[in-house]
Scaffold this motif. Structure first.
Motif, PDB file in Angstrom:
ATOM      1  N   GLN A 383       0.823  -1.207   0.000  1.00 16.02           N
ATOM      2  CA  GLN A 383       0.000   0.000   0.000  1.00 16.02           C
ATOM      3  C   GLN A 383       0.860   1.261   0.000  1.00 16.02           C
ATOM      4  O   GLN A 383       0.586   2.209  -0.756  1.00 16.02           O
ATOM      5  N   SER A 387       0.953   4.132  -2.929  1.00 14.14           N
ATOM      6  CA  SER A 387       0.508   5.486  -2.582  1.00 14.14           C
ATOM      7  C   SER A 387       1.631   6.504  -2.745  1.00 14.14           C
ATOM      8  O   SER A 387       1.396   7.626  -3.230  1.00 14.14           O
ATOM      9  N   ALA A 410       1.412  10.609   2.184  1.00  9.51           N
ATOM     10  CA  ALA A 410       0.899   9.306   1.744  1.00  9.51           C
ATOM     11  C   ALA A 410       1.549   8.174   2.528  1.00  9.51           C
ATOM     12  O   ALA A 410       0.880   7.202   2.908  1.00  9.51           O
ATOM     13  N   ILE A 513      -4.565  10.389  -1.372  1.00  2.64           N
ATOM     14  CA  ILE A 513      -4.045   9.222  -2.092  1.00  2.64           C
ATOM     15  C   ILE A 513      -3.833   8.054  -1.138  1.00  2.64           C
ATOM     16  O   ILE A 513      -4.194   6.906  -1.443  1.00  2.64           O
ATOM     17  N   GLY A 514      -3.253   8.343   0.030  1.00  2.00           N
ATOM     18  CA  GLY A 514      -3.027   7.279   0.998  1.00  2.00           C
ATOM     19  C   GLY A 514      -4.316   6.608   1.430  1.00  2.00           C
ATOM     20  O   GLY A 514      -4.399   5.375   1.525  1.00  2.00           O
ATOM     21  N   VAL A 517      -5.804   4.434  -1.463  1.00  2.98           N
ATOM     22  CA  VAL A 517      -5.043   3.196  -1.679  1.00  2.98           C
ATOM     23  C   VAL A 517      -5.364   2.167  -0.602  1.00  2.98           C
ATOM     24  O   VAL A 517      -5.602   0.986  -0.906  1.00  2.98           O
TER      25      VAL A 517
END
Length: 710
Positions: A383, A387, A410, A513-514, A517
């Motif tokens: 992940q 990210s 992220a 974004i983090g 994801v």
């Protein structure tokens, strides 16, 4: 007033361990920076070497979490190898930006995957990550290798001296701090109950206040118990340790008994006057105003109130005398053994695989072997790599030079979380702290602009408060880090509102974004984490039932019984920490059914600990054991059945609102209204059965079946 505001901002720190770690970080960073600046008079130390030395000193200090001082020394002395390796890789690749970005993604992946090696791998991985990052951002050159080596050596020496000599841990002092904290906490709770007459009637506000007090009290008691276990030695001191553990349990249960009385219909004027009189005497004794607690005339019809106050009085009177018998040594405390809000700050909140295996073995079962992608470190490694890669690409479109703010956001959002719900809360906290920090940072930076020494001192102050707040108040940490960034830009003459607004934009991009994801790639949902934590709690409760029932020869080991009761307290804390919003202080963001399930589970845990204390506090009675054992074994089978059912539910596990809306609003009302005497083991077994059926019905949406699992 000041203490309340401080605790509200930074969270409780019973042992002052977080304060100690924050001071150690600041002293190590200040020593490293001072030595490197002094070396400027004799030789040229480039900016990238100073920056790397400073960051290595910070990251090596906060991530040094091996269980023994000997292992900590090895970890710290080997840290230069991964730091130099990733720095050299970034310095070699920085001529080709696209290769440097790919290398950064690979380093993030390896740093996250290193958690599989335990605390040592976590420390090495985080230092390798920050070394690559500093080298990439500052465009470091391989020709600076001698200065880089010198800066890392200075950082490691400063960290070694502070960790093991200047600011070494002292378990005896930690225990003293915890005991004083417990006395202040109990006195404060008693004062609030007496002054506000909080036993009038149950409501959501009272229950929220009660839960906060119990969580903090439990955390402090667990730390005291761990320090006692560490300080006590084999032989004659075992009895002192056992009795101290029993009295700590008595103190916690005595206060919890009192706090759980409101739903039982208390509220007459005579009972309130009696309550205030007794609580005032207990509070004065805790604060050292009086030596003894005088008798008080109790009104008629307040048997449960008298019992609760009597038990609490006995616990308060007995606790200090027993702890004076604990031997005091100066041997350092293993830093990984603290519990709850006092765990040393680290950039990785999640539990490593080795510690998880040890916890499972302590219950008596071998840990199940998981596939690689089922392990938190491997899942988070994938992940984080994805990210960070997306953050670099999108962040570069917004700002070609400041993309690293998005990449950091992220990476941090996806690191050390239990579920994607916790990641979402973490991202929100990061944004809130950044926004408020920008406003304050702009004003403070413009105010002290031109005063170099003052700005450097304020930077160290920001570092201290940031790492002091990290474990319990992530938004507050981001507030101080943002102010520190503003001060650094002011120091370089680059402070502009547009620059800090760009930081906010990049942080928002990286955080978003983090979150996306971790919600889409191998997601781990909150209800799955809750099911696993509930299964572990039920297993610990089953151990208490086994120990209380005794063996086939009607023998009972009280020491193991009390240890099992303390394990329930640890699993209860772990249950709350497994839910991200609860762990991070944003309870209202967690779904109501999940909060109800946790409330019922805490009722179950409290009743099981009452059972342990009732069994251990009285001599074995063969007649009672003969009556207790069949019911206890039936309950144990029921616990095993429900635990397996909850764990096996997996991805389809859901918490459901109970059909009875009153019960869903006040999940403990059915128990509080009972007139069960404290210490009645048969009645406590019945309550355990009731709680267990309600928990299963709430979590799985099934109708409780009589005799299920028997």
């Amino acid at each position: 007033m000041v203490a309340s505001v401080w605790e509200w901002l930074f969270g409780p720190d019973p042992s002052w361990l977080r304060l100690w770690v924050a001071a150690r970080v600041v002293c190590t960073a200040a020593a490293t920076l001072t030595v490197l600046l002094l070396l400027q008079y004799r030789m040229t130390v480039p900016f990238d070497a100073i920056g790397l030395g400073l960051m290595v000193s910070i990251f090596a200090t906060v991530n040094l979490r091996d269980p023994t001082p000997a292992r900590q020394r090895v970890t710290l002395l080997v840290i230069p190898l991964p730091a130099l390796g990733t720095w050299a890789l970034a310095a070699y690749l920085n001529h080709w930006q696209w290769l440097a970005d790919i290398g950064f993604i690979l380093v993030v992946f390896c740093a996250s995957l290193a958690r599989l090696l335990g605390p040592r791998g976590t420390a090495w991985g985080m230092v390798a990550y920050i070394a690559y990052f500093i080298s990439d951002v500052t465009r470091s050159q391989l020709s600076h290798h001698s200065a880089i080596l010198l800066a890392i050596a200075v950082a490691i020496c400063a960290g070694y001296l502070n960790r093991f000599y200047v600011l070494a841990d002292d378990p005896a002092a930690t225990l003293d701090h915890v005991l004083r904290y417990l006395r202040r906490r109990v006195a404060r709770i008693l004062g609030e109950i007496a002054s506000a007459a909080r036993l009038d009637e149950p409501n959501d506000r009272y229950r929220a206040w009660r839960d906060r007090q119990l969580v903090r009290l439990r955390a402090g008691a667990l730390i005291a118990k761990q320090q006692i276990d560490f300080l006590a030695r084999e032989g004659t001191r075992d009895r002192v340790r056992e009795r101290a553990a029993l009295d700590l349990l008595r103190l916690e249960l005595g206060l919890e008994r009192l706090l759980r009385l409101p739903a039982s219909g208390m509220g007459s004027e005579k009972e309130q006057a009696y309550l205030r009189l007794r609580l005032g005497a207990l509070q004065r004794h805790l604060t050292g105003c009086v030596g003894e607690i005088g008798p008080c005339l109790a009104p008629a019809g307040s048997k449960r109130l008298r019992l609760a106050l009597d038990w609490l009085e006995q616990a308060i009177m007995a606790l200090p005398a027993d702890l004076e018998g604990i031997p005091r040594t100066s041997e350092p405390t293993p830093p990984g053994n603290q519990t709850g809000t006092t765990e040393p700050p680290t950039f990785d909140n999640g539990k490593d695989e080795k510690s998880a295996g040890k916890e499972e073995n302590s219950v008596g079962k071998q840990p199940e072997k998981k596939k690689l992608l089922e392990q938190p470190a491997a899942r988070q490694a994938l992940q984080n790599a994805l990210s960070v890669g997306l953050a670099i690409g999108i962040g570069s479109l917004v700002s070609g030079r400041r993309w690293y703010w998005a990449a950091i956001a992220a990476f941090i959002v996806g690191t050390g979380i239990n579920s994607w719900g916790e990641g979402l809360v973490k991202a929100l906290q990061r944004l809130v702290g950044t926004i408020v920090g920008i406003v304050v940072g702009l004003y403070l930076g413009s105010l002290v602009s031109g005063h170099t020494n003052l700005m450097l001192a304020l930077v160290l102050v920001c570092i201290f408060f940031a790492f002091y707040a990290f474990q319990s108040a992530y938004a507050v940490m981001m507030f101080w880090i943002t102010i520190m960034v503003a001060l650094l830009y002011a120091l370089l003459g680059l402070l502009q509102p547009a620059l800090l607004i760009l930081r906010l934009e990049e942080t928002a991009i990286g955080s978003a974004i983090g979150v996306v994801v971790i919600m889409t790639l191998l997601p781990l949902r909150t209800h799955q984490v809750l099911g696993s934590a509930l299964g572990e709690l039920l297993t610990a409760i089953g151990s208490v039932v086994d120990q209380a029932a005794g063996d086939s020869a009607n023998h009972r080991d009280d020491q193991k019984l009390i240890a099992a009761a303390w394990e329930i307290a640890e699993k209860t804390n772990a249950l709350r920490d497994a839910i991200g919003p609860l762990k991070r202080g944003w309870e209202r963001l967690s779904p109501a059914p999940i909060r109800i399930a946790i409330a019922i589970a805490e009722d179950l845990a409290y009743t099981a600990r009452e059972l342990a204390f009732a069994a251990a506090g009285s001599p074995p009675d063969l007649t009672q054991l003969d009556q207790f054992q069949p019911e206890g074994r039936c309950l144990r089978r029921k616990l095993d059945s429900y635990s397996a059912e909850i764990k096996a539910a997996g991805a389809r596990f859901r918490c459901h609102e109970p059909q009875n809306k009153e019960a869903s609003q006040f999940p403990t009302a059915a128990v509080d209204k009972t007139e069960t005497p404290f210490g009645d083991k048969a009645a406590l077994l019945d309550l355990l059965n009731q709680h267990l059926d309600r928990l299963r019905a709430t979590c799985l949406g099934v109708v409780p079946q009589a005799g299920a699992g028997q």
